[in-house]
Every structure is written in structure tokens, then in C-alpha cells.
Write a protein that holds these residues in place. Sequence first.
Motif, PDB file in Angstrom:
ATOM      1  N   ASN A  11       0.835  -1.201   0.000  1.00  0.00           N
ATOM      2  CA  ASN A  11       0.000   0.000   0.000  1.00  0.00           C
ATOM      3  C   ASN A  11       0.868   1.249   0.000  1.00  0.00           C
ATOM      4  O   ASN A  11       1.655   1.464   0.923  1.00  0.00           O
ATOM      5  N   ILE A  12       0.721   2.036  -1.051  1.00  0.00           N
ATOM      6  CA  ILE A  12       1.469   3.297  -1.148  1.00  0.00           C
ATOM      7  C   ILE A  12       0.498   4.427  -0.816  1.00  0.00           C
ATOM      8  O   ILE A  12      -0.598   4.503  -1.391  1.00  0.00           O
ATOM      9  N   ILE A  13       0.890   5.290   0.104  1.00  0.00           N
ATOM     10  CA  ILE A  13       0.030   6.422   0.476  1.00  0.00           C
ATOM     11  C   ILE A  13       0.597   7.679  -0.177  1.00  0.00           C
ATOM     12  O   ILE A  13       1.708   8.107   0.148  1.00  0.00           O
ATOM     13  N   GLY A  14      -0.157   8.255  -1.114  1.00  0.00           N
ATOM     14  CA  GLY A  14       0.286   9.480  -1.786  1.00  0.00           C
ATOM     15  C   GLY A  14       0.702   9.197  -3.219  1.00  0.00           C
ATOM     16  O   GLY A  14       1.658   8.455  -3.455  1.00  0.00           O
ATOM     17  N   ALA A  15      -0.037   9.769  -4.179  1.00  0.00           N
ATOM     18  CA  ALA A  15       0.274   9.565  -5.602  1.00  0.00           C
ATOM     19  C   ALA A  15       0.893  10.817  -6.197  1.00  0.00           C
ATOM     20  O   ALA A  15       0.539  11.257  -7.289  1.00  0.00           O
TER      21      ALA A  15
END
Length: 457
Positions: A11-15
Amino acid sequence: MLKTSYNEPINIIGAGLVGTLLAIYLSKRNYKINIYERRPDPRLITLNSGRSITVTICTRGWKALEQAGLDINYIKSFTVPLPGRIIHYEDGTTSFQPYGAKGEALYAISRNKLNDILLEVLDKKPNVKMFFNKKCIDVKPEECIVELEDYKSKKNSYIKGHPIIATDGAFSSVRSSILKREKYFAYSHQTSDYAHKELLVSKELNKKLSINPEGLHVWPRGRVLILIFPCSDGSSGCSLFLPVEGENSFGSLKTEKNLINFFKNLAPDLLGLFPNLIKQYFSNPISYLYSIKCYPWSYQGNFILLGDAAHAMVPFLGQGMNSGFEDCMVFAECLDSYGNNWPQVLNHFSALRKPNCDAITDLSLQHFLELAELIKNPSFLIRKKTEERMFAKYPSLFIPPHYLISFTDLAYIKAKEAQSTQDEIIDKIMSNLKSNSDLDIDKAIDDYVIATNFTYK
Ligand SMILES: Cc1cc2nc3c(=O)[nH]c(=O)nc-3n(C[C@H](O)[C@H](O)[C@H](O)COP(=O)(O)OP(=O)(O)OC[C@H]3O[C@@H](n4cnc5c(N)ncnc54)[C@H](O)[C@@H]3O)c2cc1C
């Protein structure tokens, strides 16, 4: 390159710029990636021009983009190469300061455009899912759980995956959650008494006033610094850096009259350049400048901070994004070395990057003095000239830090070391200067080289 059999979603937070580039690196290694972004998809909305920042990509940034397999020529088609700074002095004259002797250039691009390009690449990756309007509001690092709030419904949900990668920028909510929870976490936030505001120069006015597109335009006015970046569509982005309080500060420019007088006094050549200057100035937001350091960036292999979330810096060396891109490249290298042994990957990554990111954060702050206060100081200019002559005469022995930072991929910490050594060398050469002529500077350099049998690198 290792192709993974790892099944849990990451899970990556921030695109933003760093989250999207990292997702590209991970997707190439077959990981399942979910990206959660608090804003709507930027490609579907009209962004306020006051939020549009021009960033410059340097050698290490290009390297990281290239290693991610991106089409560099395509990205370059949206950039403007800037081979140097064009300094605008108070008497109306200008001088061009090239970044290097071989036409080395930084490449200016709209931050939003670059973000769009990276998002478009991710659209085509079957193993990447992007969720917009999902704001991270809390993280439980021990269980790898992220709490999200939906922007529209305001409903909260929980997601689980391993690891959590925080690329949610300087005001990282993941970092705040960790800080709130964990006693072991060290955090420092250095605010400067400066802020910036972005203004847009239209294509038409740009043409009329013929802002030369071949350089970064700089109006150094003591505590005031105005930068104009030419953009690939013919317009320009202007960054106005002012103190927060005091004379010629954001605090003092309260009325239209104050604003017009400010430009009349400090940069009259700029008056008339901005469409709707008054409207833009009073409606575009002020953003504060700060440096952020924190540690550890990871814990028990469960989460990692990258990009501005780990190391935010003042923008005066143009390295925030470039260092974040380098983070992504190094992260992928660590993955290739340690496979899915996440504690090792994350610890190794932090150990490699933390000293370097501290170094560039410090150098960026120091460089602000050079740009704003010193650039018009005669003795500083002689110093710069001496450095340039030294670089021209001994291009493989004496490479100035700004060059090492922007036009090589040398570790930032080495560039910082080079700065201290070179400062001492230039001090010694300048102490023997008889005048400011090129001839005398060259003579003082030659004397120094003979006296010291100069072999420094
Ligand atoms: C005036 C100015 C000029 C600059 N010029 C340069 C330059 O020339 N070169 C350079 O290299 N760098 C430059 N920078 C720095 C650069 O813009 C940043 O370093 C870079 O954008 C950092 O990327 P990031 O992805 O880490 O963070 P960001 O770009 O801030 O992206 C973070 C993303 O996370 C999202 N997010 C935030 N909070 C949450 C949350 N709670 N939940 C979910 N999503 C969230 C945000 O909406 C955003 O999309 C400049 C900065 C400024 C201010």
C-alpha cells in the motif's frame, strides 16, 4: 532484476511524484500495488494556477526516471532546457551564468504535468490500482493497517497490506501517526522565515516582453528573490520568495498599492508581465518553506517513508523531487539485493539514504543564502568567478558542489564534503588575489597549484 512471488498488496500512500515513480519501479517487479491519494485524480480537474509549480529535473532525476524504464524523450518534450541562470540586476542589466562549460542544463517542467505523465504510465499497469479521494488519517504500523477517509462520503475504511509505503509529502499523515505513537521516533522541523507564492506569466506577455527561454531568470534583491522558469507551452512560472514578516514581506504587501510599489522599487521590468497581477497575487496561496528531518524511516519492516515524507527541504537547489526520485531507484536496488526480506530492504535503504538526504537538506538551506543575499555581493561574485576559473582549468580535479549535485549522481554526502574542502581552497586562493581581473585570478590559482602540488579531487 528479481520478479517476485510475493502475494500481499503493497500500500502506497500518496500519488505525488515520488509515490507514482516508486509504483512504476515496483510494478516492473510484479508486486501488487494499491495507491491511495487524498486528492481527486488531477487529470480530471482544473488545478488552480497558484498551485502549479515548475520543477527542474537534473542528471540524477533523469537517471532514476530512465532506470524505471520511462520514455525519457517523451518526458523531455514537455521540458525546457535551462543551461544557466540569467541574473537581473537592479540597474536593469543582466548577466548569464552557465551551469557548466559544456552546455549542461536543468530541465524545467510543470510539476503537475510530470505527475500526469507518471499516472498515465500507471494506468497501463495491470498490477497497480489507484484510489483517489482517499485520505490516510491513521496508521497502525504493528498490524500494517491504514485508516482512510473517503473525501466524498466522509466514511472511514481500513486497508491492510505489507509494507506501508508513505509518499504523502512534507505533511505526511503516516509520519504524524508514527510520531504520535512511537517514542523511538525522532522528528525535527525547521521553519524558515520565508514563504513563496506562485504566479503565472501568460504566453502572450512572455512573447511581448521576450523573456529569454534559455535560462532560469533570477531577480536577487536582498531578502527578496524572484525566479522565472520558462515553460514548454511558451508561458512562464514565477516563484516569488519573500520573508513572512518585515519590509518587502508577504506580511507587508497588503494592498494593491503596496504590491505595485514593491515591483516598481525592486523589479520594474516585471511590471506588466503578469496577467491580472493583483488578482493572482491576492488569490494565490502563500506556502511556507521548511526543512524536515526524521528517523527512523522504517520500523520492523512494516512501513517506510520516502520522498518529502522522509526529508523535506527548501527548494533552492532544486533537489526535493530529484532526491525523491533517487530514493525510488535505490529502493528498487535494495529490493533486488534482499528480495522480500522487508526488514533488511527497509533498513538497508534507510542506512544508504538518510545521510545523503540529510546532506542535501543542509546544502539546500545554505544555498538559499547564496541565491538571495550573496549573489549581488561583489566579493561573493569574485569567489564564484574564482571557482568557475578553477573548474575551467582543472575540470576533473575541482568540480563545484552545485555541479556535483545537479550534473552527476555522486552521493550528496560527498558533494557536501567537497564543498568544505573547496571553500578552504578558494579562501586560500582569494587571500592572494591582487585584483578581480581574470588574469590575476588565473595567476592566484596557478600560484596555489604550484605551491600545493594540487591534486585534490
Ligand atoms: C517552489 C518549489 C519549487 C520546487 N522546485 C523543485 C525543483 O526544481 N526540483 C526538485 O527536485 N524539487 C523541487 N521542489 C520540491 C518538490 O516539489 C518536492 O520535493 C516533490 O514534489 C516531493 O514529492 P513527493 O511525492 O514526496 O511529495 P508531494 O509531491 O507532496 O506528493 C505527496 C502526495 O501525497 C498526497 N497526500 C498527502 N497527504 C495524504 C494523505 N493523508 N492521504 C493520501 N494522500 C496524501 C498529496 O495529495 C500528494 O499527491 C520544489 C518545491 C517547491 C515548493
